[in-house]
Write a protein that holds these residues in place. Sequence first.
Motif, mmCIF file in Angstrom:
data_model
loop_
_atom_site.group_PDB
_atom_site.id
_atom_site.type_symbol
_atom_site.label_atom_id
_atom_site.label_comp_id
_atom_site.label_asym_id
_atom_site.label_seq_id
_atom_site.Cartn_x
_atom_site.Cartn_y
_atom_site.Cartn_z
ATOM 1 N N GLY A 34 -9.078 -0.845 -3.996
ATOM 2 C CA GLY A 34 -7.664 -0.638 -3.715
ATOM 3 C C GLY A 34 -7.063 0.443 -4.584
ATOM 4 N N LEU A 35 -5.782 0.310 -4.835
ATOM 5 C CA LEU A 35 -5.061 1.301 -5.632
ATOM 6 C C LEU A 35 -4.605 0.631 -6.925
ATOM 7 C CD1 LEU A 35 -2.828 2.643 -2.707
ATOM 8 C CD2 LEU A 35 -5.095 3.441 -3.380
ATOM 9 N N TYR A 72 0.822 -1.211 0.000
ATOM 10 C CA TYR A 72 0.000 0.000 0.000
ATOM 11 C C TYR A 72 0.861 1.268 0.000
ATOM 12 C CZ TYR A 72 -4.845 -1.515 0.146
ATOM 13 O OH TYR A 72 -6.068 -1.997 -0.211
ATOM 14 N N TRP A 125 -1.614 10.898 3.480
ATOM 15 C CA TRP A 125 -1.134 10.818 2.095
ATOM 16 C C TRP A 125 -0.047 11.848 1.823
ATOM 17 C CZ3 TRP A 125 -2.513 7.946 -2.421
ATOM 18 C CH2 TRP A 125 -3.438 6.911 -2.182
ATOM 19 N N PHE A 128 -9.432 -1.853 5.644
ATOM 20 C CA PHE A 128 -9.051 -1.355 4.315
ATOM 21 C C PHE A 128 -10.192 -1.479 3.314
ATOM 22 C CE2 PHE A 128 -4.585 -0.011 3.884
ATOM 23 C CZ PHE A 128 -4.199 -0.165 5.202
ATOM 24 N N MET A 176 0.526 4.001 -2.800
ATOM 25 C CA MET A 176 0.220 5.419 -2.578
ATOM 26 C C MET A 176 1.167 6.307 -3.386
ATOM 27 S SD MET A 176 -0.454 5.101 1.482
ATOM 28 C CE MET A 176 -0.909 6.759 1.987
ATOM 29 N N ASN A 216 -5.002 -4.326 -3.408
ATOM 30 C CA ASN A 216 -6.330 -4.138 -2.821
ATOM 31 C C ASN A 216 -6.458 -4.945 -1.540
ATOM 32 O OD1 ASN A 216 -7.013 -6.760 -3.519
ATOM 33 N ND2 ASN A 216 -7.844 -6.133 -5.492
ATOM 34 N N PHE A 272 -8.032 4.509 1.354
ATOM 35 C CA PHE A 272 -7.092 3.701 0.576
ATOM 36 C C PHE A 272 -7.792 3.023 -0.604
ATOM 37 C CE2 PHE A 272 -5.083 3.833 4.791
ATOM 38 C CZ PHE A 272 -3.858 4.362 4.429
#
Lengths: 252, 391
Positions: free
Chosen positions: B189-190, B87, B124, B177, B91, B284, B184
Amino acid sequence: MSEAREKLGTMLYLDGVSVAFDGFKAINNLSIIVHPAEMLAIIGPNGAGKTTMMDIITGKTRPDDGQVLFDGRTDLTKLDEAAIANLGIGRKFQKPTVFESHTVWDNIEMALKKPRGIFATLFYTADDEDIARITEILETVRLLARKDDYAANLSHGQKQWLEIGMLLAQDPKLLLVDEPVAGMTDAETVETAKLLKDIAKTRSVVVVEHDMSFVRELGSRVTCLAEGAVLAEGSLDQVSANPVVIERYLGR
Amino acid sequence: MITQALFRALDKKAIWLVAILLLVAVAVPASNLLLPVDSPFRLPNYAVPLFGKYLTFAMLALALDLVWGYCGILSLGHGAFFAIGGYAMGMYLMRQIGTRGVYANPILPDFMVFLNWKELPWYWYGMDNFWFAMLMVVVVPGLLAFIFGFLAFRSRVTGVYLSIITQAMTYALLLAFFRNDMGFGGNNGLTDFKDILGQSISAPSTRAALFAASAIALALAVLACSAIVNSKLGKVMVAVRDAESRTRFLGYRVEYVKLFAFVVSAIIAGIAGALYVPQVGIINPSEFEPANSIEVVIWTAVGGRGTIIGPIIGGVLVNVGKSYFTGAFPEYWLFALGALFVVTTLFLPKGIVGLIGQYRAATTKREQHDRDAPTPMQVEAGADPQPKPAE
């Protein structure tokens, strides 16, 4: 005043110690004194509280009541196992507990009196002095020839000796030795008595043992425990002549 | 002092392992980038991040092995540290997207715009700096492991109870999460990463570099673990594993020994996660799933715990098997994995690496037996070397 002085000269001072497990009084108002460079043999029937007493001294069990002092001033009831070990109290267990997946040498090296911190241990390298000391200890316990063997491959008697060697490496002021000759041959028993007597010239030693001939070999002061309290004290002859001891422990 | 520790780390096996990893770090990218497209030795583009992923899994297994194989702490939540490291990298990668996102917001990632957030949450901040994000890859898993381990080990939670609370930890993080409010990206997720350090994340050269970075990171992790387990502290760790209370009576603070191993392990797992994310392109909450962490235990057990090379072999082999199986017979993969674990537990207590040891022990025993066998003369003289089987 006299009581304070009495404590000051002792290596181990137990006074009025009691502990109960679920209402069962394992130790009941126990008082024991061990002086510097003195050996004390503790005998007594099963369940007399011998091992519990060792647990209390080494911080594994907290007493409900009473005083436990080391070196006349340090209150052991406030400390944990590691702190007590580092004060200078070494313990040999009834069942030999050596580190079986390590070599004989490594067992002694880990026990060797050295800073116990994480980073001191991580970056530790044995210097010549340490190597000489480990060699000397292994010679004393007659395991030098087996220094590279895994401890798991030692005989029962050799494990007992390795554990005594680990005790020596810790360089303690007080040694608590629980049944050191269990499972040893007669010859090994005699050797162990000799070794312990030697150690007791400079350190205090408390030996818990059932083997009467071994206790006789030690020739030390004897305390007989029963039901968590002192039944009799004195020389082995005095204690074994005591009618109460005969009735409760020795039999006949 | 430190040079001595490093020198100690370089036993023969570790040197070989590091050498092989460095060779792989060069050979795989070279084969992909330098060989002509029609060469039979050229690795296809898809294979490079796939192999890179295996290496990060191997690194995660190595991290688990440090606490489980050497210190006796069966963590069933190691995937959490991997995911957190992932994560942190995610980010950073999100912040690199900038105005190329769907909503073209220069600061806020798409999911925040979608949630109608007006400004970037405080946690962040700074994650657009690569160095800061990499710091967080190490610090956050390490800190979590420190706090968790401090509380658990000080209270002397051991064995199955510890395993259960590590499992609870990763499950709690999974649930946390999943929430959109966590900031997040919730369920999704990202993802949709574009650049890493100014290079396109899908470019073959970037993927080759990420692969090489994974191999080198694994080599460094091997060195670190090898230095630790070959030190006196490593011996104390094994002592804690085998006889915890005895170690305490020697004067070692068992809780600190465990805490050290746990934190180092979490950091290695975090770095592995950070290398995993850019190669698979997504992070994720499913990475926190307890089943993932249990799978890591299986890789380690299959390869051989309590060795440095074992978890690496296990991590790579089981995942190669998984890639094949989930392609060929997708519905049977979990059965195969379960069977693998059962077989390993029953027949290979020391894993694949132990198999070599068992074989070697068997051959030396046979040789020894041959050597010790009496000569015919002795037999004639009445020596009976072998007891007669009972009839």
